[in-house]
Design a protein around this motif. Structure first.
Motif, mmCIF file in Angstrom:
data_model
loop_
_atom_site.group_PDB
_atom_site.id
_atom_site.type_symbol
_atom_site.label_atom_id
_atom_site.label_comp_id
_atom_site.label_asym_id
_atom_site.label_seq_id
_atom_site.Cartn_x
_atom_site.Cartn_y
_atom_site.Cartn_z
ATOM 1 N N GLN A 83 0.828 -1.198 0.000
ATOM 2 C CA GLN A 83 0.000 0.000 0.000
ATOM 3 C C GLN A 83 0.867 1.254 0.000
ATOM 4 O OE1 GLN A 83 -3.223 0.067 2.857
ATOM 5 N NE2 GLN A 83 -3.296 2.302 2.849
ATOM 6 N N GLU A 84 1.984 1.210 0.703
ATOM 7 C CA GLU A 84 2.880 2.368 0.742
ATOM 8 C C GLU A 84 3.403 2.707 -0.651
ATOM 9 O OE1 GLU A 84 2.292 0.602 4.547
ATOM 10 O OE2 GLU A 84 3.105 -0.304 2.720
ATOM 11 N N SER A 85 3.719 1.675 -1.422
ATOM 12 C CA SER A 85 4.192 1.877 -2.783
ATOM 13 C C SER A 85 3.094 2.496 -3.642
ATOM 14 C CB SER A 85 4.644 0.538 -3.369
ATOM 15 O OG SER A 85 5.139 0.690 -4.674
ATOM 16 N N ALA A 86 1.869 2.003 -3.480
ATOM 17 C CA ALA A 86 0.742 2.565 -4.228
ATOM 18 C C ALA A 86 0.493 4.013 -3.838
ATOM 19 C CB ALA A 86 -0.513 1.723 -3.978
ATOM 20 N N GLN A 87 0.587 4.316 -2.560
ATOM 21 C CA GLN A 87 0.334 5.677 -2.093
ATOM 22 C C GLN A 87 1.341 6.660 -2.676
ATOM 23 O OE1 GLN A 87 0.434 4.737 2.120
ATOM 24 N NE2 GLN A 87 -1.753 5.137 2.317
ATOM 25 N N HIS A 102 -4.090 -0.734 -11.746
ATOM 26 C CA HIS A 102 -3.222 -1.490 -10.846
ATOM 27 C C HIS A 102 -3.441 -2.983 -11.043
ATOM 28 C CE1 HIS A 102 -1.358 -2.983 -7.150
ATOM 29 N NE2 HIS A 102 -2.456 -3.670 -6.954
ATOM 30 N N CYS A 103 -2.345 -3.732 -11.074
ATOM 31 C CA CYS A 103 -2.424 -5.190 -11.185
ATOM 32 C C CYS A 103 -2.477 -5.803 -9.794
ATOM 33 C CB CYS A 103 -1.222 -5.739 -11.950
ATOM 34 S SG CYS A 103 -1.327 -7.518 -12.242
ATOM 35 N N GLY A 104 -3.625 -6.371 -9.458
ATOM 36 C CA GLY A 104 -3.789 -7.043 -8.177
ATOM 37 C C GLY A 104 -3.585 -8.533 -8.313
ATOM 38 N N SER A 105 -4.453 -9.320 -7.689
ATOM 39 C CA SER A 105 -4.357 -10.783 -7.727
ATOM 40 C C SER A 105 -5.652 -11.373 -7.192
ATOM 41 C CB SER A 105 -3.185 -11.266 -6.880
ATOM 42 O OG SER A 105 -3.248 -12.677 -6.682
ATOM 43 N N ILE A 106 -6.077 -12.508 -7.747
ATOM 44 C CA ILE A 106 -7.248 -13.175 -7.189
ATOM 45 C C ILE A 106 -6.970 -13.699 -5.783
ATOM 46 C CG2 ILE A 106 -8.276 -13.767 -9.404
ATOM 47 C CD1 ILE A 106 -7.216 -16.641 -9.007
ATOM 48 N N TRP A 107 -5.708 -13.655 -5.358
ATOM 49 C CA TRP A 107 -5.400 -14.081 -3.999
ATOM 50 C C TRP A 107 -5.885 -13.101 -2.943
ATOM 51 C CZ3 TRP A 107 -0.247 -17.172 -3.156
ATOM 52 C CH2 TRP A 107 -0.369 -18.406 -3.791
ATOM 53 N N ASP A 128 1.316 -12.654 3.234
ATOM 54 C CA ASP A 128 1.696 -11.264 2.992
ATOM 55 C C ASP A 128 1.263 -10.777 1.613
ATOM 56 O OD1 ASP A 128 2.838 -11.110 5.482
ATOM 57 O OD2 ASP A 128 4.890 -11.436 4.790
ATOM 58 N N TYR A 129 1.445 -11.619 0.590
ATOM 59 C CA TYR A 129 1.122 -11.196 -0.773
ATOM 60 C C TYR A 129 -0.358 -10.863 -0.903
ATOM 61 C CZ TYR A 129 0.751 -11.276 -5.873
ATOM 62 O OH TYR A 129 0.494 -10.952 -7.179
ATOM 63 N N GLY A 130 -1.215 -11.791 -0.509
ATOM 64 C CA GLY A 130 -2.647 -11.566 -0.624
ATOM 65 C C GLY A 130 -3.133 -10.431 0.256
ATOM 66 N N ILE A 131 -2.610 -10.347 1.478
ATOM 67 C CA ILE A 131 -3.011 -9.277 2.406
ATOM 68 C C ILE A 131 -2.609 -7.918 1.855
ATOM 69 C CG2 ILE A 131 -2.522 -8.282 4.681
ATOM 70 C CD1 ILE A 131 -2.357 -11.208 5.720
ATOM 71 N N ALA A 134 -4.818 -6.979 -1.141
ATOM 72 C CA ALA A 134 -6.149 -6.583 -0.685
ATOM 73 C C ALA A 134 -6.126 -5.174 -0.101
ATOM 74 C CB ALA A 134 -6.670 -7.582 0.344
ATOM 75 N N ALA A 135 -5.049 -4.848 0.610
ATOM 76 C CA ALA A 135 -4.928 -3.508 1.187
ATOM 77 C C ALA A 135 -4.806 -2.447 0.092
ATOM 78 C CB ALA A 135 -3.724 -3.448 2.122
ATOM 79 N N ILE A 136 -4.067 -2.761 -0.962
ATOM 80 C CA ILE A 136 -3.931 -1.830 -2.083
ATOM 81 C C ILE A 136 -5.290 -1.616 -2.751
ATOM 82 C CG2 ILE A 136 -2.904 -1.455 -4.357
ATOM 83 C CD1 ILE A 136 -0.496 -3.145 -3.368
#
Length: 312
Positions: A83-87, A102-107, A128-131, A134-136
Motif C-alpha cells: 500500500q505504501e508503494s501505491a500511495q 493497478h495489477c492485483g491478484s485473485i489471492w 503477505d502477498y494476498g493481504i 487486498a490492502a492496495i
C-alpha cells in the motif's frame, strides 16, 4: 494519449504493450533492467524504454515523481506490492492522469468461502502477498470514492503463456509433473484432488487491461477478475492433460501430511499455499462492464505453455 507501463517486460506486459501500440497509444515501458519481453512483437520498436529502479527510488520518495515527470495520461502499474508503494505513486500523479490501472491478484480472496468468487464479496486474504494486494485494492477504491482518483484494479488468476512453466495440477511449479503424465508415471495429488486452480493466459489478462482503458467510465473505481471462464479441479486438470496427450492417467491421492514426505520443501509449500486459496473466480463483471471475452480456456492456455516449454 501517453501510457506508462511499469513492469513492462514481464508476463502481462509482453502481451499488453503490442495491444497498446496497435491501438494508437504512445507507450513508455518502465522496468528495472533492459529485459526483452517473453514474446517478441514488432510493435516494441515504437516503444520508448525507461530504466528505473523502483525499490531504490521509493526509498528516497522519488519513484512517483519520476513517473509523473513522464507526463502520462494513463499509468499501468504491474509491479506494485504494498500500500505504501501505491500511495507514493498516487500522490505523485494525482490530478495529472486520466486513469491508473493497478495489477492485483485473485489471492485477495484468500481462503475462499463462496464460489465462484465475485469482486464485491467479503475477502479473507492469506499471507503477505494476498493481504498486501487486498490492502492496495481497498486503498485505491477509497481514493476513488472519497477523492475522485481515477483508479481501476485488475486481479489476474494464475498466469500462463509461452515462456514460463504453468502452475501444475499439484499446485506447484515443478515441470516434472507434466513429464510424468506424458511418460505414464504415477502422479501424486493432495487430499482428493478436488481443490481448484484458476489459470488465465497472459494475453487475456492484457485484454482486461485494454478493455478497462477503452471502457474507462465503467472501469473507474472498480476491480475486475482476469480469469478464464472456468477454474479447474486438481484431478480434472490432471485428467485433461492426460487426455490431451492421449495417455492413461495414474493418480495417487495423499493427505498433505504424507505428501510432504514425497516432494521438496519448496514444492510442498507451494502446494499448500495454492490449495489453501482454492481459487475459483467469476469473470462475469468484466464480461458485462468491459466486454471482456477470453480467448483461452484454462486448459488451452496451459497447453500453449507446455508445447513451448516441454515440446509436447
Amino acid at each position: 494519449m501517453r501510457v506508462i507501463v511499469i513492469g513492462a517486460t514481464g508476463h502481462i506486459g509482453s502481451f499488453l504493450i503490442p495491444k497498446l501500440v496497435n491501438a494508437g497509444f504512445e507507450v513508455f515501458a518502465v522496468s528495472r533492467h533492459a529485459n526483452t519481453p517473453y514474446k517478441t512483437n514488432p510493435a516494441w520498436r515504437s516503444v520508448k524504454s525507461i530504466s528505473l529502479d523502483r525499490e531504490k527510488l521509493e526509498q528516497t520518495g522519488e519513484f512517483g515523481n519520476e513517473i509523473a515527470q513522464l507526463n502520462p495520461d494513463i499509468v499501468i502499474d504491474l509491479i506494485c506490492f504494498t500500500q505504501e508503494s501505491a500511495q507514493q505513486l498516487v500522490n505523485a500523479i494525482r490530478g495529472k492522469v486520466r486513469q491508473l490501472l493497478h495489477c492485483g491478484s485473485i489471492w485477495v480472496h484468500g481462503n475462499t468461502r463462496f464460489v465462484p468468487s465475485t469482486e464485491e464479496q467479503q475477502k479473507f486474504p492469506l499471507g503477505d502477498y494476498g493481504i498486501n494486494k487486498a490492502a492496495i485494492e481497498s486503498y485505491l477504491i477509497d481514493e476513488y470514492i472519497y477523492q475522485g482518483f481515477p483508479a481501476t484494479i485488475v486481479h489476474p488468476g494464475h498466469i500462463v503463456g509461452p515462456g514460463w512453466c504453468p502452475l501444475n495440477p499439484a499446485g506447484n511449479f515443478n515441470e516434472q509433473f507434466f513429464i510424468d503424465i506424458e511418460e505414464g508415471n504415477e502422479v501424486l495429488l493432495p487430499n482428493l484432488g478436488l481443490e481448484t486452480l484458476h489459470h488465465v493466459h497472459a494475453d487475456d489478462v492484457a485484454q482486461v487491461f485494454m478493455q478497462a482503458i477503452l471502457h474507462r467510465n465503467n472501469a473507474l473505481g472498480e476491480s475486475f477478475h482476469a480469469v478464464s471462464n472456468q477454474a479447474l479441479t486438481l484431478r480434472g486438470y490432471t485428467q485433461a492433460i492426460a487426455d490431451w496427450l492421449s495417455k492413461p492417467v495414474n493418480i495417487r491421492y495423499l493427505p498433505l501430511a504424507e505428501l510432504k514426505n514425497t516432494v521438496s520443501e519448496d514444492d510442498y509449500n507451494a502446494t499448500v499455499e495454492h490449495i489453501s486459496h482454492n481459487s475459483n473466480c467469476s469473470n462475469l463483471k468484466a464480461r458485462q462492464l468491459l466486454n471482456y471475452n477470453p480467448r483461452y480456456s484454462s486448459i488451452e492456455a496451459i497447453q500453449e505453455s507446455l508445447i513451448e516449454m516441454i515440446k509436447f
